[in-house]
Design an enzyme around this catalytic site. Structure first.
Site, mmCIF file in Angstrom:
data_model
loop_
_atom_site.group_PDB
_atom_site.id
_atom_site.type_symbol
_atom_site.label_atom_id
_atom_site.label_comp_id
_atom_site.label_asym_id
_atom_site.label_seq_id
_atom_site.Cartn_x
_atom_site.Cartn_y
_atom_site.Cartn_z
ATOM 1 N N HIS B 36 0.746 -1.130 0.025
ATOM 2 C CA HIS B 36 -0.046 0.044 0.055
ATOM 3 C C HIS B 36 0.766 1.316 -0.026
ATOM 4 O O HIS B 36 0.600 2.137 -0.662
ATOM 5 C CB HIS B 36 -0.922 -0.046 1.248
ATOM 6 C CG HIS B 36 -2.109 -0.777 0.881
ATOM 7 N ND1 HIS B 36 -2.206 -2.130 0.895
ATOM 8 C CD2 HIS B 36 -3.381 -0.409 0.855
ATOM 9 C CE1 HIS B 36 -3.794 -2.553 0.543
ATOM 10 N NE2 HIS B 36 -4.280 -1.294 0.486
ATOM 11 N N LYS B 101 -10.158 -7.501 7.925
ATOM 12 C CA LYS B 101 -10.882 -7.675 9.341
ATOM 13 C C LYS B 101 -10.742 -6.688 10.126
ATOM 14 O O LYS B 101 -9.813 -5.760 9.982
ATOM 15 C CB LYS B 101 -10.168 -8.970 9.944
ATOM 16 C CG LYS B 101 -8.819 -8.631 10.479
ATOM 17 C CD LYS B 101 -8.348 -9.832 11.687
ATOM 18 C CE LYS B 101 -6.846 -9.892 11.630
ATOM 19 N NZ LYS B 101 -6.397 -9.377 12.991
#
Lengths: 279, 179
Positions: B36, B101
């Site tokens: 990222h 999550k």
């Protein structure tokens, strides 16, 4: 003086690293099953069933329960009558390296916290040595996943604070961790000592089987209160709601200073893994 | 339970509701922290990304090594909130969904709403179970990152839950408010 070769220690550590990562601790598995039976919310029931199924697949196919096979924390209790032939620290690290390679476990350790280059061996591991009486050597490998490690916290409470403040702090940590740290949790709590001692106790506390009562009854009472309060938060399995936010609470304590009350909460996800062997 | 064939087009995204359970089939990409960071550094320099984001799904996952004969090693989701600072930028480039999550920031939630994306969750710590739903996997970019490289995964009936829908509605509550 009993002699133990470092090769033997290396091989034992390698075997424990694999075993801990593929075979969920029996006390945790039993607690998951019990929680699955008692949950009433369908999604919570289903999530717990999936985690039980996951543990079964991992064990039968010999693959890790979770892809985060952790940074390895190794506790080494050495009897004072033991003489280790060879380099003990090196042998433990070599065992972790071999176990993580052989077991196809993920290598998650970077050599420097800022430069962040993966060592590709999952070493170094964190080692805690303890000198005990006798002629045995006990090794425990605890692969610590960081989803839950990241949510662990420490506070220095006041000496005049009580159970109430301790419980309040622990529950605030549980709420802040929420869905991110893979509930239901196992909470290892260290109370007393110094800042570093409390953190070490918190980690060590996660090793006690969660169904075993605390030998100190006043701590056992706090454990029960924390467990009950945590399970009333409604976070539930995977944070999707339900009454199972926490599977177990273990406290270890140590004498402390008149001016302080250190409290550390080490959160473990539901994949609380550890394996031990005595040589 | 809803069966979804990828890519995750805008029409499909619009039809999804929070709490809905999905089984995904098709191609997804893994990317976590360091990937990222690189994505956003590349975008800043005006460079092309190694993968197309449009209508695609990023899975926050660093799989365990693959054993000979297996498609992939254990492969569950990692904590999504660590990607929160990078996500809005990727959504603006057409990213359809993220699988992870845990909770997301307000900033991510409003970016999801603005771009009509969705946030999906897989059950954390169920890496062995989820690995069985991955049929093929190969690293395709940032290979020097090892487990953190971008892997292309072919999944079949990969189970996820809609955690934030395209209108920004979340299943997670924090103090009575969406979180």
């Amino acid at each position: 003086m009993r002699k133990i070769s470092s090769d033997k220690i290396r091989n034992a550590v390698a075997e424990l690293a694999v075993r801990a990562n593929v075979s969920l601790r029996k006390d945790i598995l039993e607690a998951l099953k019990k929680a699955q039976r008692s949950e009433t919310k369908p999604l919570a029931k289903k999530t717990l069933a999936l985690l039980i199924e996951n543990a079964k697949i991992a064990e039968s196919e010999f693959i890790p329960i979770c892809q985060d096979t952790g940074m390895a924390v190794v506790s080494c209790e050495i009897g004072q009558d033991v003489h280790v032939k060879g380099d003990l620290t090196k042998a433990i690290n070599e065992g972790i390296k071999q176990g993580y390679k052989k077991g196809h476990l993920r290598k998650s350790v970077v050599s420097d916290p800022l430069i962040r280059k993966n060592t590709k061996t999952n070493t170094p591991c964190v080692i805690h040595f303890k000198i005990v009486s006798g002629g045995a050597l006990k090794l425990t490998v605890l692969p610590k996943g960081f989803g839950s490690e990241n949510k662990s916290r420490l506070i220095m409470l006041k000496p005049t604070d009580t159970d109430k403040e301790i419980i309040g702090f622990v529950i605030s940590v549980v709420k802040a961790a929420g869905a991110d740290a893979c509930p239901p949790f196992i909470l290892g709590i260290g109370i007393g000592g110094t800042l570093d001692k409390a953190a070490h106790l918190a980690k060590e506390a996660t090793l006690r089987p969660i169904h075993k009562p605390n030998p100190k009854s006043h701590l056992g009472r706090i454990e029960k209160q924390i467990l009950s309060a945590a399970n009333k938060t409604g976070i539930g399995p995977a944070g999707l709601g339900g009454k199972t936010t926490c599977l177990g609470v273990n406290i270890l304590s140590f004498p402390t200073h008149i001016a302080g009350l250190p409290v550390c909460v080490n959160i473990s996800c539901h994949a609380m893994r550890s394996a031990s062997a005595v040589i | 339970m809803k069966y979804i064939n990828l890519p995750l087009t805008k029409d499909i995204r619009k039809s999804l509701k929070p709490g809905e359970e999905l089984l995904l089939t098709g191609k997804i990409y893994t990317a976590r922290d360091q990937a990222h960071k690189r994505f956003c550094e590349s975008l800043k320099k005006g460079e092309r990304l190694p993968i197309s984001l449009k209508d695609n799904v990023i899975f926050y996952c660093g799989p365990a090594p693959t054993r000979p004969g297996d498609a992939i090693g254990s492969c569950g989701p990692t904590t999504s909130s660590r990607m929160d600072t990078f996500t809005p930028q990727l959504l603006s480039k057409g990213l359809a969904a993220m699988i992870g999550k845990g909770r997301r920031s307000e900033r991510v939630k409003s970016a999801i709403k603005r771009h009509g994306a969705v946030y999906l969750i897989a059950i954390g710590g169920a890496g062995a179970y989820l690995a069985r739903r991955v049929k093929k996997a190969r690293p395709i970019a940032y290979k020097d990152l090892g487990t953190e490289a971008i892997h292309e995964l072919w999944v079949e009936d990969f189970p996820v839950i809609v955690a934030i829908d395209s209108k920004g509605k979340s299943i997670f509550k924090r103090g009575g408010k969406d979180a």
